[in-house]
Write a protein that holds these residues in place. Sequence first.
Motif, mmCIF file in Angstrom:
data_model
loop_
_atom_site.group_PDB
_atom_site.id
_atom_site.type_symbol
_atom_site.label_atom_id
_atom_site.label_comp_id
_atom_site.label_asym_id
_atom_site.label_seq_id
_atom_site.Cartn_x
_atom_site.Cartn_y
_atom_site.Cartn_z
ATOM 1 N N LEU A 183 0.847 -1.189 -0.012
ATOM 2 C CA LEU A 183 -0.069 0.149 -0.045
ATOM 3 C C LEU A 183 0.714 1.092 0.106
ATOM 4 O O LEU A 183 0.549 2.080 -0.766
ATOM 5 C CB LEU A 183 -1.002 0.023 1.308
ATOM 6 N N LEU A 184 1.859 1.403 0.949
ATOM 7 C CA LEU A 184 2.848 2.285 0.661
ATOM 8 C C LEU A 184 3.440 2.651 -0.406
ATOM 9 O O LEU A 184 3.733 3.811 -1.098
ATOM 10 C CB LEU A 184 3.984 2.000 1.871
ATOM 11 N N ALA A 185 3.973 1.532 -1.226
ATOM 12 C CA ALA A 185 4.706 1.696 -2.454
ATOM 13 C C ALA A 185 3.559 2.086 -3.472
ATOM 14 O O ALA A 185 3.902 3.083 -4.210
ATOM 15 C CB ALA A 185 5.050 0.252 -2.991
ATOM 16 N N GLY A 186 2.356 1.775 -3.467
ATOM 17 C CA GLY A 186 1.527 2.283 -4.448
ATOM 18 C C GLY A 186 1.058 3.665 -4.214
ATOM 19 O O GLY A 186 1.010 4.401 -5.190
ATOM 20 N N VAL A 187 0.932 4.097 -2.797
ATOM 21 C CA VAL A 187 0.524 5.418 -2.599
ATOM 22 C C VAL A 187 1.684 6.279 -2.890
ATOM 23 O O VAL A 187 1.484 7.447 -3.665
ATOM 24 C CB VAL A 187 0.213 5.606 -1.140
ATOM 25 N N THR A 188 3.141 5.934 -2.667
ATOM 26 C CA THR A 188 4.185 6.854 -3.109
ATOM 27 C C THR A 188 4.381 6.876 -4.261
ATOM 28 O O THR A 188 4.565 7.953 -4.942
ATOM 29 C CB THR A 188 5.486 6.053 -2.467
ATOM 30 N N ALA A 189 4.001 5.801 -5.062
ATOM 31 C CA ALA A 189 4.152 5.835 -6.691
ATOM 32 C C ALA A 189 3.265 6.917 -7.255
ATOM 33 O O ALA A 189 3.559 7.563 -8.229
ATOM 34 C CB ALA A 189 4.156 4.530 -7.347
ATOM 35 N N ALA A 190 1.910 6.729 -6.905
ATOM 36 C CA ALA A 190 0.916 7.670 -7.282
ATOM 37 C C ALA A 190 1.319 9.057 -7.062
ATOM 38 O O ALA A 190 1.137 10.029 -7.713
ATOM 39 C CB ALA A 190 -0.352 7.171 -6.601
ATOM 40 N N ASN A 191 1.867 9.462 -5.785
ATOM 41 C CA ASN A 191 2.116 10.803 -5.224
ATOM 42 C C ASN A 191 3.215 11.100 -6.358
ATOM 43 O O ASN A 191 3.242 12.330 -7.008
ATOM 44 C CB ASN A 191 2.305 10.975 -4.004
ATOM 45 N N CYS A 192 4.215 10.398 -6.394
ATOM 46 C CA CYS A 192 5.238 10.807 -7.284
ATOM 47 C C CYS A 192 5.044 11.265 -8.723
ATOM 48 O O CYS A 192 5.360 12.006 -9.389
ATOM 49 C CB CYS A 192 6.515 9.710 -7.113
#
Length: 273
Positions: free
Chosen positions: A44-53
Amino acid sequence: MIPALAGVLGSRIARAVCDRRDLTSWKRKSYSGKQVCLSGGLDLLAGVTAANCAGSFAQPRYRAACLLATGSAGLAGYIDDHCEDRFPAHGKGFRGHLGALRRGQLSSGAAKIAIIGTGAMMSAAWLEVCGLSGSNRPNGARDLRVRFASGLVNTAIIALSANTFNLLDLRPGRARKVAILLGVPTGGQVGRDTAVAAAAGIGEDLLGRTMLGDLGANVLGAQLGMGWTRSSLPVRCVTLAVLLGVNVAAERVSFSQLIESTPVLREFDMLGR
């Protein structure tokens, strides 16, 4: 669309990496006594971080605030998930953690409150400095008062949202389903990106193979809270009142018992399990 796709890709890559690693120390007993891996929080953290980037190309300053909020929430969740035994005190709920603090003993929960609160405050301040929150910004002295009030409301929304989703992560898929239900219609683009990232890993969660843990639940809530900061100040005040009510109620009421005793909520909670 691009941030949402990046969120799915980031989540799936993280899941593939986790599946190939020995994460024995990440396993915990679930409510049913089954061993479940907390690695759901990592995907979940990886997905949210990728979306924000990915979203930073169009909204660099706003997405930077999102990364700050979710990063501090994730750090706090990691500490609570993996370092709880290293703290001199243990507690449950706001009352338990703050009670231990009054006795001069620090618990992982109290540290989590401080870290999430600091991250939320810094993110909210950045939004006000950059004029990115949903406030109407009049001129003069009233402008400063409105911006200060707006910053306080945003801080509380981000922090309480993070804790709310932590309270929900007690059954397979529950927190992810609520994020999907709320994120799409109410959280703007960030909410939709968050809902997609939550949906990307919901299969493993529903099957009881992974769970978000404090890390993932805090990130999920903080990111949705950031989405809600774009609403008008009156709407945010209503959002804050709801979140505050939920967190106060959680000190006295078991959400799981309430859900299981309410047919509509029980059916939604069991969906996909």
